[in-house]
Design an enzyme around this catalytic site. Structure first.
Site, PDB file in Angstrom:
ATOM      1  N   GLY A  45      80.782  66.578 -20.712  1.00 10.88           N
ATOM      2  CA  GLY A  45      79.682  66.335 -19.785  1.00 10.88           C
ATOM      3  C   GLY A  45      79.934  66.931 -18.411  1.00 10.88           C
ATOM      4  O   GLY A  45      79.023  67.505 -17.792  1.00 10.88           O
ATOM      5  N   CYS A  46      81.143  66.808 -17.934  1.00  9.69           N
ATOM      6  CA  CYS A  46      81.483  67.332 -16.609  1.00  9.69           C
ATOM      7  C   CYS A  46      81.425  68.862 -16.593  1.00  9.69           C
ATOM      8  O   CYS A  46      81.015  69.463 -15.597  1.00  9.69           O
ATOM      9  CB  CYS A  46      82.857  66.832 -16.178  1.00  9.69           C
ATOM     10  N   THR A  47      81.811  69.477 -17.691  1.00 10.04           N
ATOM     11  CA  THR A  47      81.751  70.935 -17.779  1.00 10.04           C
ATOM     12  C   THR A  47      80.302  71.409 -17.788  1.00 10.04           C
ATOM     13  O   THR A  47      79.951  72.364 -17.079  1.00 10.04           O
ATOM     14  CB  THR A  47      82.502  71.423 -19.030  1.00 10.04           C
TER      15      THR A  47
END
Length: 162
Positions: A45-47
């Site tokens: 998700g952060c990527t």
């Protein structure tokens, strides 16, 4: 923990990036700054979120906006994340999560039915007057970067935050 809301003064902070450079929010007076809190470098998700901001980078800088990503990760982790995905914006180290706490981005969260305490993915648009212009609590990553750009364009066009 309560999240700050639009219209409130943005809590000032000074954090270092992956090069050891100190970034102070108060130094952004006169410019738009998106402070987005994300849980961990190089996770799915952060990527997705970081790469979306990377893809919007030129458009955001074109409207005098800078993106600052904040997570509890250390400088070495940020450097690897930036290099791996070609991230052109600031990644700040909040290892003791004090800044996340000041913004209400640290607290109880539920993931896959399990409660824990940690970083809550959220974003805060700081206006040129250093007040909170818009808040995105508990962000869904898909479409977020485009929404941020549209919000800045709308607010800047309305003369808000100056």
């Amino acid at each position: 923990m309560t999240t700050i809301t639009a219209g409130e003064p943005a809590p000032d902070f000074a954090l270092t990036d992956d090069h050891g450079t100190v970034h102070r929010l108060s130094g952004r007076r006169g410019h738009w700054t998106l402070v987005f809190f994300y849980p961990e470098d190089d996770t799915p998700g952060c990527t997705i979120q970081a790469c979306a901001f990377r893809d919007e980078h030129e458009a955001l800088t074109g409207i005098d906006a800078e993106v600052w990503g904040v997570s509890p990760d250390d400088a070495a982790s940020h450097a690897r994340f930036r290099e791996k995905f070609g991230l052109p914006f600031v990644l700040l180290c909040d290892e003791d999560h004090a800044v996340a706490e000041a913004y209400g981005a640290w607290g109880k969260k539920v993931s896959y039915g399990k409660e824990s305490i940690g970083l809550i993915r959220s974003s805060f648009l700081v206006g040129p007057d250093l007040t909170i212009a818009h808040v995105w609590p508990r962000v869904r990553v898909e479409g977020h970067a485009v929404d941020v750009r549209a919000t800045i364009e709308r607010l800047a066009g309305a003369g808000s935050g100056a």
